[in-house]
Motif scaffolding. Sequence first.
Motif, PDB file in Angstrom:
ATOM      1  N   MET A 185      21.975  26.115  -0.443  1.00 28.61           N
ATOM      2  CA  MET A 185      22.629  25.019  -1.141  1.00 28.61           C
ATOM      3  C   MET A 185      21.628  24.060  -1.760  1.00 28.61           C
ATOM      4  N   CYS A 186      21.998  23.555  -2.956  1.00 30.89           N
ATOM      5  CA  CYS A 186      21.262  22.454  -3.560  1.00 30.89           C
ATOM      6  C   CYS A 186      21.399  21.280  -2.607  1.00 30.89           C
ATOM      7  N   SER A 212      12.057  22.902  -7.222  1.00 30.61           N
ATOM      8  CA  SER A 212      11.082  21.854  -6.904  1.00 30.61           C
ATOM      9  C   SER A 212      11.507  21.045  -5.684  1.00 30.61           C
ATOM     10  N   CYS A 213      12.794  21.096  -5.324  1.00 31.97           N
ATOM     11  CA  CYS A 213      13.262  20.389  -4.133  1.00 31.97           C
ATOM     12  C   CYS A 213      12.683  20.990  -2.870  1.00 31.97           C
ATOM     13  N   ARG A 214      12.193  22.217  -2.950  1.00 36.11           N
ATOM     14  CA  ARG A 214      11.654  22.855  -1.754  1.00 36.11           C
ATOM     15  C   ARG A 214      10.128  22.763  -1.694  1.00 36.11           C
ATOM     16  N   TRP A 215       9.530  22.047  -2.644  1.00 36.59           N
ATOM     17  CA  TRP A 215       8.097  21.820  -2.598  1.00 36.59           C
ATOM     18  C   TRP A 215       7.795  20.741  -1.561  1.00 36.59           C
ATOM     19  N   LYS A 216       6.489  20.555  -1.319  1.00 34.54           N
ATOM     20  CA  LYS A 216       6.049  19.549  -0.340  1.00 34.54           C
ATOM     21  C   LYS A 216       5.702  18.241  -1.052  1.00 34.54           C
ATOM     22  N   TYR A 217       6.183  17.168  -0.474  1.00 39.31           N
ATOM     23  CA  TYR A 217       5.900  15.840  -1.037  1.00 39.31           C
ATOM     24  C   TYR A 217       5.374  14.935   0.071  1.00 39.31           C
ATOM     25  N   ASP A 218       4.590  13.939  -0.321  1.00 39.18           N
ATOM     26  CA  ASP A 218       4.174  12.912   0.634  1.00 39.18           C
ATOM     27  C   ASP A 218       4.950  11.640   0.334  1.00 39.18           C
ATOM     28  N   LEU A 219       5.456  11.026   1.393  1.00 36.97           N
ATOM     29  CA  LEU A 219       6.240   9.796   1.241  1.00 36.97           C
ATOM     30  C   LEU A 219       5.356   8.578   1.513  1.00 36.97           C
ATOM     31  N   TYR A 220       5.366   7.637   0.577  1.00 40.71           N
ATOM     32  CA  TYR A 220       4.597   6.401   0.710  1.00 40.71           C
ATOM     33  C   TYR A 220       5.519   5.208   0.550  1.00 40.71           C
ATOM     34  N   GLN A 221       5.010   4.068   0.958  1.00 41.08           N
ATOM     35  CA  GLN A 221       5.701   2.818   0.672  1.00 41.08           C
ATOM     36  C   GLN A 221       4.694   1.854   0.052  1.00 41.08           C
ATOM     37  N   SER A 222       5.080   1.245  -1.054  1.00 43.35           N
ATOM     38  CA  SER A 222       4.199   0.264  -1.702  1.00 43.35           C
ATOM     39  C   SER A 222       3.962  -0.899  -0.753  1.00 43.35           C
ATOM     40  N   GLY A 248      14.432  20.081   0.786  1.00 47.25           N
ATOM     41  CA  GLY A 248      15.016  21.394   1.032  1.00 47.25           C
ATOM     42  C   GLY A 248      16.043  21.390   2.147  1.00 47.25           C
ATOM     43  N   SER A 249      17.187  21.995   1.884  1.00 46.25           N
ATOM     44  CA  SER A 249      18.260  22.072   2.876  1.00 46.25           C
ATOM     45  C   SER A 249      18.239  23.420   3.582  1.00 46.25           C
TER      46      SER A 249
ATOM     47  N   SER B 175      21.180  12.952  -4.566  1.00 48.53           N
ATOM     48  CA  SER B 175      21.728  13.703  -3.432  1.00 48.53           C
ATOM     49  C   SER B 175      22.741  12.843  -2.691  1.00 48.53           C
ATOM     50  N   GLY B 176      23.730  13.482  -2.106  1.00 47.00           N
ATOM     51  CA  GLY B 176      24.664  12.759  -1.253  1.00 47.00           C
ATOM     52  C   GLY B 176      24.123  12.550   0.150  1.00 47.00           C
ATOM     53  N   ARG B 177      22.903  13.003   0.391  1.00 45.47           N
ATOM     54  CA  ARG B 177      22.295  12.913   1.724  1.00 45.47           C
ATOM     55  C   ARG B 177      21.384  11.689   1.821  1.00 45.47           C
ATOM     56  N   ASN B 178      21.060  11.334   3.060  1.00 49.71           N
ATOM     57  CA  ASN B 178      20.139  10.210   3.282  1.00 49.71           C
ATOM     58  C   ASN B 178      18.768  10.779   3.625  1.00 49.71           C
ATOM     59  N   LEU B 179      18.008  11.087   2.594  1.00 45.80           N
ATOM     60  CA  LEU B 179      16.812  11.888   2.819  1.00 45.80           C
ATOM     61  C   LEU B 179      15.655  11.120   3.448  1.00 45.80           C
TER      62      LEU B 179
END
Lengths: 435, 312
Positions: A185-186, A212-222, A248-249, B175-179
């Motif tokens: 699923m998307c 691209s939703c299944r690629w790896k990302y890094d999460l940051y906060q300003s 990715g689901s 997305s409808g999810r809370n990622l």
Amino acid sequence: MSIRLEEAPAAVANRRKLARPELLAPGGNLEKLKMAVHYGADAVYIGGPQYSLRSNADNFTLDEMREAVQFAEGYGAKVFVAANIYAHNEDLAGIADYMRELEAVGIAAIIAADPIIIDTAMKVAPKLEVHLSTQQSTLNWEAVRYWKEEGLPRVVLAREASMKDIMEIKQKVDVEIEAFVHGAMCSSFSGRCVLSNHLTDRDSNRGGCSQSCRWKYDLYQSASDESGQLLAEGVPLFADEEESFTMGSKDLCMIEHIPQIIDAGIDSLKIEGRMKSMHYAATVVYAYRQAIDAYLADPEQYELKPEWLEEIHKAANRPLNEGFFFQVPGAKEHIYEEEDKQAPFDFAGIVLEYDAATGMAVIEQRNYFKPGTELEVFSPDGVRFRQTVEEICDEEGNPLDAARHPLQKLRLKMEGPVKPMDMLRKKFMLKKSRK
Amino acid sequence: MALRTSPELLATARSIEEIKQVAQAGADAVIVGESRFGVRLSGEITADELGDAIAAAREHGIRIYVAVNHVFANDQLPELKEYIQLLKQLRPDALVFGDPAVLMICRDLGYEPVFHWNPEMTSTNYATAQYWGARGAKRVVLARELNLEEITEVTEHAGMEVQVQVHGMTTLYHSGRNLIQSYMHYQGTEASDEIQGKEHGFYLVEQERKDLRFPIYEDRDGTHIMSAEDICLLEVLDELLTAPIHSLKMEGLLMSTEAHAAAVRSYREALDAWTSDPDNYEPNPVWLERIQHYQDPHRELTYGFLFKEQVY
């Protein structure tokens, strides 16, 4: 034993009469379609040469569609065509002709999202049903009512619809509801993602999705300094050794909830996966077919058989979850670790012929196996038996040290009776270890 | 050379104050809304404030459009109906919609507003625009992923107003999810609703594209991932306007009011210059400098998809 007359109405009322829902499976190509139908699908959806969202799939020519329709008719099954792109100007010219062609080859319905494709089909190909694609992300009964008034007999809801949403829609609008019950699923609202367009110049809504939703990302906060000045570098919200963020689901799997799905009045249970293997399609269709039939035959005594779930897991290449049916997916519905891309079982060959007198079968090879390999014979009736391969011969009867050529016809002594279109499967030797 | 009609300069407005600011900066119209019904708004103008917002727009002689562009769920329909009843009384200049539920409710209420059809990524051809045109839409808001050739063709065939975004960020993913919450839970952090809202400065970096920062935020509608770059078509307005585009939209999401108003001012001056002499349009460096003064150095200004070819 006779029932007293006054008890009868209650007894009748207790025996719920359930409508038989459709089991709808993907047909990635003609061969996969045949297997899906043979293993129990009531309808199969395929992609044609144009207008389908799987531009990389092994899509059908019109001649193949004709053959598919004929084959399906033999089983009383229908063939649908996904025409689910969002068209650009350059795609418009061919829509009408394509719809007429689909109607002429006997396609029962198209699955479409773009209103111009819907409208054109209804005008030029009146015998072709139009089903609203999940790509429209339809989530409420007013929108469903709109599409029904436009003349669509069926709506495929957004994957974000919960069981409660579905029941309310069924209650409010007299329209067929199709819902995904199994497969990838998307994680976005379908059609509402252009990551691929922006990251790779590939148009997701015309079949170019680069996942691209299944690629790896890094999460940051300003972050800001004490004076409120924004710092050039943000704060990483992950430790060095931690898994990355991804969108990715996990894949959907609702086989444990067949009674609820049927009771909710869902008219068509849809399996995702036109890009998946023939083995996958047949295995998943088989499991859902068994569950649906068992429930319809005896709702009160129905129980999920562990073997159906085992079958599903033999073909699954991602961890499974229940999507939005009961709650909004959270952490455990997402894939953060490395994806395990390998299903535990693989397709080794397909039975073409069987001679009951000699016990010899002609097998078409689909994957490497050799004497000593343990094979499982899988059929629309379930697992027939397991056997260890002894001698493998080619068509002329010359012994071979291994079956290593794709599509080679082989002669194999079977330890029990088999039928054409039975599948031979084997366990993977090397199961990829997970982190 | 005959003068050409100047297209509408449309700006988002997050508050009544911002309506005034962008009107003074030269916007011809604003788009406003509240998050229960409008998605990815730059700010909240609640139903209670909407009357005042419309009055403010009228006072400044500009048009005001209301975003009612959610993908709605069943349980949102009763309040949507109430809201549309309110809009029927207040009569904004247009309703911006994507979900056909809005058409159904308006019809049931006997309300025939001006509709602008805006499903974001999926308005990609003129024939589908015509389809919604036949059902009441006066304007199509085009997907940002179209190029100039495609936009031009839509303006030639759609037979309705065409709106194109000329400045600011765009949506890549909804997305409808809370990622963000899910990821934090996965990490074992107690993430609560406190991370909700677009003001927390979260962004994603794709591991092969380290120079791009994609803003990401969560709200009541799920998770939104936005473009790492801002569209800026100021320098190529003359090329864009070879097509008879009716409305040029400036997105103020995740920008300060100051920055947004400054950008509106630059586009106003640019449009005035273009209108008075379309054949000799020469961008004044001051316009871009004013925008760059406020521009986040990590966000490049680009022409978006205007000159791109996509594959599929």
